[in-house]
Scaffold this motif. Sequence first.
Motif, PDB file in Angstrom:
ATOM      1  N   SER A  81       0.835  -1.197   0.000  1.00  0.00           N
ATOM      2  CA  SER A  81       0.000   0.000   0.000  1.00  0.00           C
ATOM      3  C   SER A  81       0.870   1.249   0.000  1.00  0.00           C
ATOM      4  CB  SER A  81      -0.928   0.011   1.223  1.00  0.00           C
ATOM      5  OG  SER A  81      -0.165   0.104   2.419  1.00  0.00           O
ATOM      6  N   MET A  82       0.314   2.305  -0.543  1.00  0.00           N
ATOM      7  CA  MET A  82       1.026   3.573  -0.626  1.00  0.00           C
ATOM      8  C   MET A  82       0.752   4.386   0.637  1.00  0.00           C
ATOM      9  SD  MET A  82       2.992   5.353  -2.811  1.00  0.00           S
ATOM     10  CE  MET A  82       2.608   4.879  -4.496  1.00  0.00           C
ATOM     11  N   VAL A  83       1.774   4.564   1.483  1.00  0.00           N
ATOM     12  CA  VAL A  83       1.627   5.339   2.713  1.00  0.00           C
ATOM     13  C   VAL A  83       1.575   6.822   2.384  1.00  0.00           C
ATOM     14  CG1 VAL A  83       2.661   5.889   4.949  1.00  0.00           C
ATOM     15  CG2 VAL A  83       2.818   3.559   4.034  1.00  0.00           C
ATOM     16  N   ASN A  84       2.512   7.268   1.584  1.00  0.00           N
ATOM     17  CA  ASN A  84       2.528   8.646   1.086  1.00  0.00           C
ATOM     18  C   ASN A  84       3.278   8.656  -0.243  1.00  0.00           C
ATOM     19  OD1 ASN A  84       5.409   8.829   1.738  1.00  0.00           O
ATOM     20  ND2 ASN A  84       4.751   9.111   3.867  1.00  0.00           N
ATOM     21  N   ALA A  85       3.551   9.842  -0.758  1.00  0.00           N
ATOM     22  CA  ALA A  85       4.161   9.955  -2.083  1.00  0.00           C
ATOM     23  C   ALA A  85       5.541   9.324  -2.158  1.00  0.00           C
ATOM     24  CB  ALA A  85       4.239  11.426  -2.494  1.00  0.00           C
ATOM     25  N   MET A  86       6.208   9.188  -1.021  1.00  0.00           N
ATOM     26  CA  MET A  86       7.587   8.685  -1.024  1.00  0.00           C
ATOM     27  C   MET A  86       7.755   7.352  -0.304  1.00  0.00           C
ATOM     28  SD  MET A  86       9.212  10.875  -2.780  1.00  0.00           S
ATOM     29  CE  MET A  86      10.872  10.298  -2.458  1.00  0.00           C
ATOM     30  N   GLN A  87       6.679   6.841   0.282  1.00  0.00           N
ATOM     31  CA  GLN A  87       6.825   5.643   1.112  1.00  0.00           C
ATOM     32  C   GLN A  87       5.713   4.641   0.834  1.00  0.00           C
ATOM     33  OE1 GLN A  87       6.686   6.460   5.297  1.00  0.00           O
ATOM     34  NE2 GLN A  87       7.005   4.329   5.907  1.00  0.00           N
ATOM     35  N   GLU A  88       6.091   3.375   0.703  1.00  0.00           N
ATOM     36  CA  GLU A  88       5.110   2.310   0.577  1.00  0.00           C
ATOM     37  C   GLU A  88       5.391   1.254   1.627  1.00  0.00           C
ATOM     38  OE1 GLU A  88       8.353   1.252  -2.482  1.00  0.00           O
ATOM     39  OE2 GLU A  88       6.826   2.783  -2.661  1.00  0.00           O
ATOM     40  N   GLU A  89       4.383   0.431   1.899  1.00  0.00           N
ATOM     41  CA  GLU A  89       4.526  -0.558   2.969  1.00  0.00           C
ATOM     42  C   GLU A  89       3.788  -1.842   2.601  1.00  0.00           C
ATOM     43  OE1 GLU A  89       3.466  -1.049   7.741  1.00  0.00           O
ATOM     44  OE2 GLU A  89       3.189   0.872   6.726  1.00  0.00           O
ATOM     45  N   ALA A  90       4.490  -2.970   2.699  1.00  0.00           N
ATOM     46  CA  ALA A  90       3.859  -4.273   2.467  1.00  0.00           C
ATOM     47  C   ALA A  90       2.985  -4.612   3.671  1.00  0.00           C
ATOM     48  CB  ALA A  90       4.927  -5.340   2.258  1.00  0.00           C
TER      49      ALA A  90
END
Length: 298
Positions: free
Chosen positions: A175-184
């Motif tokens: 999932s996309m946490v914010n514009a610069m960070q994603e998290e499985a």
Amino acid sequence: MANAKEIQDRMKSINDTLKITNAMYMISSSKLKKSKKMLTDTEPYFFTLQSEMSRILRHLPDLDSIYFRSTDEIPEEEKRIAYMVVTADKGLAGSYNHNILKIAEEELAKHPKRQLYVLGEVGRHYFEERGIEINKQFHYTIQNPTLNRARNISEELLEDYRQGEFDEIYIIYTSMVNAMQEEAEILQLLPLKKADFHNVEIPLDVRREELALRPSADAVMNRIVPDYVVGFVYGALVESFSCEQNARMMAMEAATNSAKDMLHELDIMYNRARQAAITQEITEVIAGAKSQKRKKKR
């Protein structure tokens, strides 16, 4: 120290790689913008579905539905669980695939009675190489997800769930946490939990009168929940696609920067090698001239 020709050949090779990483960065950037627009365009419809489900559950808190059944009474080791794992079709995306597969392996190890559904070539190859049985491989490209693909995947999962093949369905995606960070992450797809819908914010323009559900509340839920699941799966596919492109952009940017640093170092080495060669040639010329001068004096 390598000679100037070897250094030039290496610089040419790095420059060729630099062109590829730059091109991949631009392609991923374009795909990321497209995927974000896809998600934004479809959010209102599925938000409305979620809102309506919240209204129905608020008016009918005792609604008995297969989609909301509790599995708390089933011992953890006895639960039949289905995992849908969403990976990319290719690598060169940093730790994107690794993070997903790490969660998947941990979950599979916990539950002996599990079924595995895989979307994405990286995941398929990974599990096949380790001898992990895949119950269903969805032969769709993860690129450019569509609502039709999400519907086909969801219908197969829903059909197995309705037939009692498993007690719970989980989806493992990024999932996309914010514009610069994603998290499985891993989320439960079915059965749904009524408590998750109690805190849904209902828009002010939604009327809150008593509902008339025809032909029955159960029939209405049987129609709405599958659409909600389709929306959830579609959202997960689009988010995964966005995160993959974002991860690839960052990986290609890092590779490009590393290539530029290497080229800078090689440029210094090349200048030193060239200077050493010139110095060597001058030394040899001077030594030759001195030798000729000594011969003439004799």
